[in-house]
Structures are given as C-alpha cells and as structure tokens.
Design an enzyme around this catalytic site. Structure first.
Site, short mmCIF file in Angstrom:
data_model
loop_
_atom_site.label_atom_id
_atom_site.label_comp_id
_atom_site.label_asym_id
_atom_site.label_seq_id
_atom_site.Cartn_x
_atom_site.Cartn_y
_atom_site.Cartn_z
N LYS A 49 0.87 -1.19 0.00
CA LYS A 49 0.00 0.00 0.00
C LYS A 49 0.90 1.23 0.00
CE LYS A 49 -2.21 1.81 3.70
NZ LYS A 49 -2.08 3.27 3.65
N ASP A 103 -3.24 4.36 -2.23
CA ASP A 103 -4.18 4.88 -1.21
C ASP A 103 -4.16 6.41 -1.21
OD1 ASP A 103 -5.67 5.24 1.13
OD2 ASP A 103 -4.02 4.67 2.45
N LYS A 122 -7.20 8.28 -1.65
CA LYS A 122 -8.49 8.74 -1.10
C LYS A 122 -9.06 9.98 -1.81
CE LYS A 122 -7.58 7.05 3.61
NZ LYS A 122 -6.16 6.72 3.59
N HIS A 146 -11.54 12.72 -3.36
CA HIS A 146 -12.82 13.31 -2.92
C HIS A 146 -12.92 14.69 -3.57
CE1 HIS A 146 -15.64 14.27 0.76
NE2 HIS A 146 -16.20 14.49 -0.40
N ASP A 147 -13.72 14.80 -4.64
CA ASP A 147 -13.84 16.08 -5.35
C ASP A 147 -15.13 16.01 -6.18
OD1 ASP A 147 -13.22 18.54 -6.72
OD2 ASP A 147 -11.09 18.13 -6.41
N THR A 196 -11.15 6.01 10.61
CA THR A 196 -11.14 5.48 11.99
C THR A 196 -10.69 6.54 12.98
OG1 THR A 196 -9.05 4.46 11.36
CG2 THR A 196 -10.93 3.00 11.57
N ARG A 247 3.46 -1.17 10.52
CA ARG A 247 4.60 -1.30 11.43
C ARG A 247 4.87 -2.71 11.94
NH1 ARG A 247 2.36 3.91 14.44
NH2 ARG A 247 0.51 3.07 13.40
O1 C5P Z 1 1.53 0.71 10.95
P1 C5P Z 1 0.07 0.38 10.84
O2 C5P Z 1 -0.18 -1.10 10.66
O3 C5P Z 1 -0.77 1.00 11.93
O4 C5P Z 1 -0.36 1.07 9.47
C1 C5P Z 1 -1.68 1.03 9.01
C2 C5P Z 1 -1.79 1.68 7.68
O5 C5P Z 1 -3.17 1.72 7.32
C3 C5P Z 1 -1.30 3.14 7.65
O6 C5P Z 1 -0.79 3.37 6.35
C4 C5P Z 1 -2.56 3.92 7.90
O7 C5P Z 1 -2.50 5.20 7.34
C5 C5P Z 1 -3.59 3.07 7.17
N1 C5P Z 1 -4.96 3.25 7.62
C6 C5P Z 1 -5.37 3.06 8.93
N2 C5P Z 1 -6.68 3.22 9.27
C7 C5P Z 1 -7.58 3.58 8.34
C8 C5P Z 1 -7.18 3.78 7.02
C9 C5P Z 1 -5.85 3.59 6.68
O8 C5P Z 1 -4.57 2.71 9.77
N3 C5P Z 1 -8.84 3.71 8.67
#
Ligand code: C5P
Length: 233
Positions: A30, A57, A59, A61-62, A119, A211
């Site tokens: 991603k 990714d 996102k 919106h327009d 979220t 991570r």
């Molecule tokens: O490091 P981690 O596993 O928390 O990364 C999650 C990834 O998913 C990040 O790139 C974050 O921006 C993305 N993301 C998220 N929650 C969302 C949408 C995208 O954590 N609702």
C-alpha cells in the site's frame, strides 16, 4: 493470492527499496499520500517493475468530473487497487468507475474501494462536527451500501465492521482492513486493533499491515507468518 497488504509508510525512497529488497517474491503493498507526494508516480512504476501489486491509497474526494479524470489517469498506471471517500456521494463514485474503465490498461481496471468513515473520526466528532447523526457503525454500513450501489468493489473498514458489511453488501464485496497488530506488538497510535487471526475469522478479504511488518526484526519472516494465518495454512 496475497491477502496481506504491506503499508509502505517510509519517508525515504531508499528505505522503501531496501525493504522491498528483502522480498524475493511479489507482495501486495500500500502506497499512500506521503510517498506519492514526495516521490511521484515514478516510484509507483519502479515498485510495479519489481512485480509487486499496488494499492494506491490516495483517497480521492472532489466533484464527479474531476474524480473521473483523476481516476482515468490512475488507471493508466496499471495499479491494482485505488480508493476514494464515500462521502463524495454516489454521483462521484459512479464517475470514478467511469474514469477507471476509460483508463483501464488491456481491459483491466484497478479495483476501487471506498473509505466510509475514517477510523480517526470519533462518534462525537461525527455527530457534533460533521453533523452526521446516528451511530458510527450504522453510518459505515450505510456508506458501504451506497458504495456497492455505485458499482464499487469494496470498502476500507475496521476488522470489527467487516462481518456486518459482508452481511449488508454480500460476501464478494471486498473488505480491506487496517489496524492489525500481532498479539506480541505494541498498539502504537492505533486504538481498535485486531490480530490477523481475528481478521480471518471475521471474513476480512485483505488486511493492511504497516509497522508490525516494517518495524519487525525480520520483516520477511513476519510477513510469511501473517500470510500463513490469512491463507489458513
Ligand atoms: O503501521 P500500521 O499497521 O498502523 O499502518 C496502518 C496503515 O493503514 C497506515 O498506512 C494507515 O494510514 C492506514 N490506515 C489506517 N486506518 C484507516 C485507514 C488507513 O490505519 N482507517
């Protein structure tokens, strides 16, 4: 089929490439705003040239016409998944699909999934700042239905919503779920986390993992362990 999308949340291009060097097989990655705005689409093409699948990714919106033409150009990159905000409404989402079909490479367009509610948006902020009444989960499901009716392929959602979304929109409507942590991990800044095992039990189609893999001592091993869980091996 790879069901784990690795979030390449790095700030340096060399870190991305060093990370990908650890993988001798194609994986799903991603790529978000941070990398795209810093290094442009050239980096997307480089990642693709290494054989990896890409969820871009950004996102969108327009207004419908702008999203349509933007999506047409994203489709020409031949990435595998793109996304937009369902809050843009059905006209915008339908226009996005038209753009993707027009830009499709060799007749194959990217899958398009919708963000329902971020979220990071709390129940209180949704009701009192965005002035959207009701329960977040109900709003998420209603936006998911709108995305489905508009011809999208699925949504980004939390593991905790995936089952209800499949019930409302059908088993083949894709659920792509971030917020994944191994039981041994720290939660970092994520609040409602879930393990890959739980994501599989809840029927999530893809998990997005950042991570837990990128900061692991052995990313290749951790990736394979997570994939094995998702594939039920
Ligand atoms: O490091 P981690 O596993 O928390 O990364 C999650 C990834 O998913 C990040 O790139 C974050 O921006 C993305 N993301 C998220 N929650 C969302 C949408 C995208 O954590 N609702």
């Amino acid at each position: 089929m790879s069901r784990t999308m690795v979030a390449l949340d790095f700030s340096k291009k060399e870190d991305v490439m060093n990370f990908l060097d650890k993988f001798d097989k194609p994986i799903y990655v991603k790529v978000g705003m941070e990398l795209t705005y810093a290094f442009g689409f050239e980096m997307i093409r480089e990642i693709k040239a290494r054989g990896h699948k890409i969820f871009l990714d950004l996102k969108l919106h327009d207004i419908p016409n702008t999203v349509k033409n933007g999506m047409k150009n994203l489709a020409k990159l031949d990435v595998d998944v793109v996304n937009l905000h369902a809050a843009g409404g059905s006209a915008m989402m339908k226009a996005a699909m038209e753009g993707l079909n027009e830009g499709a490479v060799n007749g194959k367009r990217p899958l398009c999934i919708a963000v329902t509610q971020l979220t990071s948006t709390s129940q209180e902020a949704m009701n009192e700042e965005l002035l959207i009444p009701g329960d977040v989960k109900d709003v998420v499901i209603s936006y998911a239905k709108l995305a489905k009716e508009s011809g999208l392929d699925g949504v980004v959602c939390s593991v905790h919503e995936a089952r209800a979304i499949h019930e409302a929109c059908g088993a083949d409507f894709l659920t792509v779920t971030p917020g994944i942590r191994l039981s041994s991990d720290s939660k970092d800044d994520q609040k409602r986390v879930a393990t890959p095992q739980f994501a599989k039990e809840e029927g999530c189609d893809y998990i997005v993992v950042g991570r837990s893999i990128t900061k692991s001592e052995d990313p290749y091993k951790t990736y394979n362990e997570i994939e094995a869980i998702m594939e039920g091996k």
